[in-house]
Design a protein around this motif. Structure first.
Motif, PDB file in Angstrom:
ATOM      1  N   ALA A   7       0.825  -1.203   0.000  1.00  0.00           N
ATOM      2  CA  ALA A   7       0.000   0.000   0.000  1.00  0.00           C
ATOM      3  C   ALA A   7       0.863   1.258   0.000  1.00  0.00           C
ATOM      4  CB  ALA A   7      -0.937  -0.001   1.204  1.00  0.00           C
ATOM      5  N   THR A   8       1.939   1.264   0.774  1.00  0.00           N
ATOM      6  CA  THR A   8       2.841   2.412   0.824  1.00  0.00           C
ATOM      7  C   THR A   8       3.516   2.623  -0.521  1.00  0.00           C
ATOM      8  OG1 THR A   8       3.242   1.957   3.155  1.00  0.00           O
ATOM      9  CG2 THR A   8       4.789   3.431   2.047  1.00  0.00           C
ATOM     10  N   LEU A   9       3.971   1.544  -1.153  1.00  0.00           N
ATOM     11  CA  LEU A   9       4.598   1.624  -2.459  1.00  0.00           C
ATOM     12  C   LEU A   9       3.605   2.146  -3.500  1.00  0.00           C
ATOM     13  CD1 LEU A   9       7.074   1.097  -4.221  1.00  0.00           C
ATOM     14  CD2 LEU A   9       6.248  -1.225  -4.530  1.00  0.00           C
ATOM     15  N   GLY A  10       2.377   1.667  -3.466  1.00  0.00           N
ATOM     16  CA  GLY A  10       1.337   2.129  -4.394  1.00  0.00           C
ATOM     17  C   GLY A  10       1.035   3.605  -4.214  1.00  0.00           C
ATOM     18  N   ALA A  11       0.951   4.055  -2.962  1.00  0.00           N
ATOM     19  CA  ALA A  11       0.687   5.472  -2.696  1.00  0.00           C
ATOM     20  C   ALA A  11       1.842   6.334  -3.198  1.00  0.00           C
ATOM     21  CB  ALA A  11       0.463   5.686  -1.209  1.00  0.00           C
ATOM     22  N   GLY A  12       3.050   5.846  -3.059  1.00  0.00           N
ATOM     23  CA  GLY A  12       4.213   6.586  -3.552  1.00  0.00           C
ATOM     24  C   GLY A  12       4.209   6.714  -5.067  1.00  0.00           C
ATOM     25  N   LEU A  13       3.841   5.629  -5.747  1.00  0.00           N
ATOM     26  CA  LEU A  13       3.763   5.675  -7.208  1.00  0.00           C
ATOM     27  C   LEU A  13       2.672   6.629  -7.681  1.00  0.00           C
ATOM     28  CD1 LEU A  13       4.293   1.922  -8.135  1.00  0.00           C
ATOM     29  CD2 LEU A  13       5.876   3.827  -8.494  1.00  0.00           C
ATOM     30  N   LEU A  14       1.535   6.632  -6.992  1.00  0.00           N
ATOM     31  CA  LEU A  14       0.464   7.571  -7.337  1.00  0.00           C
ATOM     32  C   LEU A  14       0.907   9.018  -7.125  1.00  0.00           C
ATOM     33  CD1 LEU A  14      -2.745   5.822  -5.968  1.00  0.00           C
ATOM     34  CD2 LEU A  14      -2.136   6.265  -8.346  1.00  0.00           C
ATOM     35  N   ALA A  15       1.655   9.274  -6.071  1.00  0.00           N
ATOM     36  CA  ALA A  15       2.147  10.628  -5.814  1.00  0.00           C
ATOM     37  C   ALA A  15       3.114  11.068  -6.902  1.00  0.00           C
ATOM     38  CB  ALA A  15       2.820  10.697  -4.451  1.00  0.00           C
ATOM     39  N   LEU A  16       3.982  10.163  -7.357  1.00  0.00           N
ATOM     40  CA  LEU A  16       4.911  10.496  -8.435  1.00  0.00           C
ATOM     41  C   LEU A  16       4.172  10.735  -9.745  1.00  0.00           C
ATOM     42  CD1 LEU A  16       7.914   8.095  -7.812  1.00  0.00           C
ATOM     43  CD2 LEU A  16       7.888  10.582  -7.602  1.00  0.00           C
ATOM     44  N   ALA A  17       3.166   9.951 -10.022  1.00  0.00           N
ATOM     45  CA  ALA A  17       2.390  10.123 -11.250  1.00  0.00           C
ATOM     46  C   ALA A  17       1.644  11.449 -11.242  1.00  0.00           C
ATOM     47  CB  ALA A  17       1.422   8.967 -11.434  1.00  0.00           C
ATOM     48  N   ALA A  18       1.173  11.868 -10.070  1.00  0.00           N
ATOM     49  CA  ALA A  18       0.459  13.139  -9.967  1.00  0.00           C
ATOM     50  C   ALA A  18       1.385  14.324 -10.185  1.00  0.00           C
ATOM     51  CB  ALA A  18      -0.221  13.243  -8.604  1.00  0.00           C
ATOM     52  N   CYS A  19       2.649  14.184  -9.900  1.00  0.00           N
ATOM     53  CA  CYS A  19       3.610  15.270 -10.065  1.00  0.00           C
ATOM     54  C   CYS A  19       4.150  15.376 -11.484  1.00  0.00           C
ATOM     55  CB  CYS A  19       4.790  15.079  -9.106  1.00  0.00           C
ATOM     56  SG  CYS A  19       4.323  15.238  -7.384  1.00  0.00           S
ATOM     57  N   THR A  22       2.419  17.762 -17.372  1.00  0.00           N
ATOM     58  CA  THR A  22       1.627  17.532 -18.573  1.00  0.00           C
ATOM     59  C   THR A  22       1.665  18.793 -19.432  1.00  0.00           C
ATOM     60  OG1 THR A  22      -0.393  18.270 -17.504  1.00  0.00           O
ATOM     61  CG2 THR A  22       0.074  15.921 -17.434  1.00  0.00           C
ATOM     62  N   THR A  23       1.546  18.624 -20.725  1.00  0.00           N
ATOM     63  CA  THR A  23       1.517  19.749 -21.648  1.00  0.00           C
ATOM     64  C   THR A  23       0.089  20.246 -21.750  1.00  0.00           C
ATOM     65  OG1 THR A  23       3.297  18.688 -22.873  1.00  0.00           O
ATOM     66  CG2 THR A  23       2.121  20.463 -23.973  1.00  0.00           C
ATOM     67  N   GLU A  24      -0.089  21.536 -21.605  1.00  0.00           N
ATOM     68  CA  GLU A  24      -1.423  22.121 -21.693  1.00  0.00           C
ATOM     69  C   GLU A  24      -1.503  23.063 -22.876  1.00  0.00           C
ATOM     70  OE1 GLU A  24      -2.564  23.842 -18.001  1.00  0.00           O
ATOM     71  OE2 GLU A  24      -2.362  21.961 -16.914  1.00  0.00           O
ATOM     72  N   ALA A  25      -2.676  23.164 -23.457  1.00  0.00           N
ATOM     73  CA  ALA A  25      -2.898  24.027 -24.614  1.00  0.00           C
ATOM     74  C   ALA A  25      -3.088  25.474 -24.170  1.00  0.00           C
ATOM     75  CB  ALA A  25      -4.133  23.552 -25.367  1.00  0.00           C
ATOM     76  N   PRO A  26      -2.695  26.432 -25.016  1.00  0.00           N
ATOM     77  CA  PRO A  26      -2.928  27.839 -24.679  1.00  0.00           C
ATOM     78  C   PRO A  26      -4.422  28.154 -24.672  1.00  0.00           C
ATOM     79  CG  PRO A  26      -2.028  27.643 -26.899  1.00  0.00           C
ATOM     80  CD  PRO A  26      -2.022  26.283 -26.301  1.00  0.00           C
ATOM     81  N   PHE A  27      -4.802  29.115 -23.848  1.00  0.00           N
ATOM     82  CA  PHE A  27      -6.221  29.480 -23.753  1.00  0.00           C
ATOM     83  C   PHE A  27      -6.412  30.899 -24.273  1.00  0.00           C
ATOM     84  CE2 PHE A  27     -10.249  30.667 -21.994  1.00  0.00           C
ATOM     85  CZ  PHE A  27     -10.981  29.496 -22.057  1.00  0.00           C
ATOM     86  N   ASP A  28      -6.205  31.077 -25.573  1.00  0.00           N
ATOM     87  CA  ASP A  28      -6.471  32.366 -26.217  1.00  0.00           C
ATOM     88  C   ASP A  28      -7.857  32.283 -26.836  1.00  0.00           C
ATOM     89  OD1 ASP A  28      -3.895  33.145 -25.574  1.00  0.00           O
ATOM     90  OD2 ASP A  28      -3.073  32.438 -27.473  1.00  0.00           O
ATOM     91  N   PRO A  29      -8.799  33.125 -26.401  1.00  0.00           N
ATOM     92  CA  PRO A  29     -10.171  33.033 -26.907  1.00  0.00           C
ATOM     93  C   PRO A  29     -10.250  33.162 -28.428  1.00  0.00           C
ATOM     94  CG  PRO A  29     -10.077  34.496 -25.016  1.00  0.00           C
ATOM     95  CD  PRO A  29      -8.663  34.167 -25.393  1.00  0.00           C
TER      96      PRO A  29
END
Length: 148
Positions: A7-19, A22-29
């Motif tokens: 469980a500790t190892l799984g929580a650590g992997l989830l924390a790394l994945a959350a960090c 990600t590439t985000e698109a520009p928000f120019d209307p």
């Protein structure tokens, strides 16, 4: 003890994945961009295709138009990526897909009809085997022929 370690190892992997960045698109209307993926480690380039696009469907149409023009000029790319107001657009042989991030899951926006046009997926009739049915019929009945 083994369950706690797993469980500790799984929580650590989830924390790394959350960090993970990600590439985000520009928000120019209203601005539609074509996206070019850079070399390994480089950020993608956003090239402006059109201004004053009222909806994401219009941006997808501009990107499809660009894709077809490049193919007519002898290009070989059949897939195009774009961005519009914070969302990525992916155009391929199946249709148009959208996603909030470049690496994220994609959702269908427009599907291809039997003759290659783009349409809202629920508007496409399909045969029993799942292939699109393309029927182009005149909306008005033909006028009856008159005898001389």
């Amino acid at each position: 003890m083994k369950l706690l370690t797993t469980a500790t190892l799984g929580a650590g992997l989830l924390a790394l994945a959350a960090c993970q960045k990600t590439t985000e698109a520009p928000f120019d209307p209203g601005v539609c961009y074509a996206v070019e993926i850079g070399a390994e480690g480089e950020a993608p380039r956003f090239n402006k295709v059109a201004d004053e696009q009222p909806q994401i469907e219009f941006c997808a149409a501009r990107l499809e138009e660009m894709r077809l023009r490049f193919l007519r000029l002898g290009g070989g790319r059949r897939e195009v990526m774009g961005a519009y107001q914070g969302q990525f657009i992916f155009i391929d042989r199946a249709g148009v897909w959208i996603s909030k991030t470049l690496e994220g899951s994609r959702f269908i926006l427009l599907a291809r009809t039997g003759d290659g046009r783009l349409a809202i997926p629920s508007a496409i009739q399909r045969a029993i085997d799942g292939t699109p049915v393309s029927v182009s019929a005149s909306p008005e009945p033909a006028a009856p022929a008159t005898a001389p």
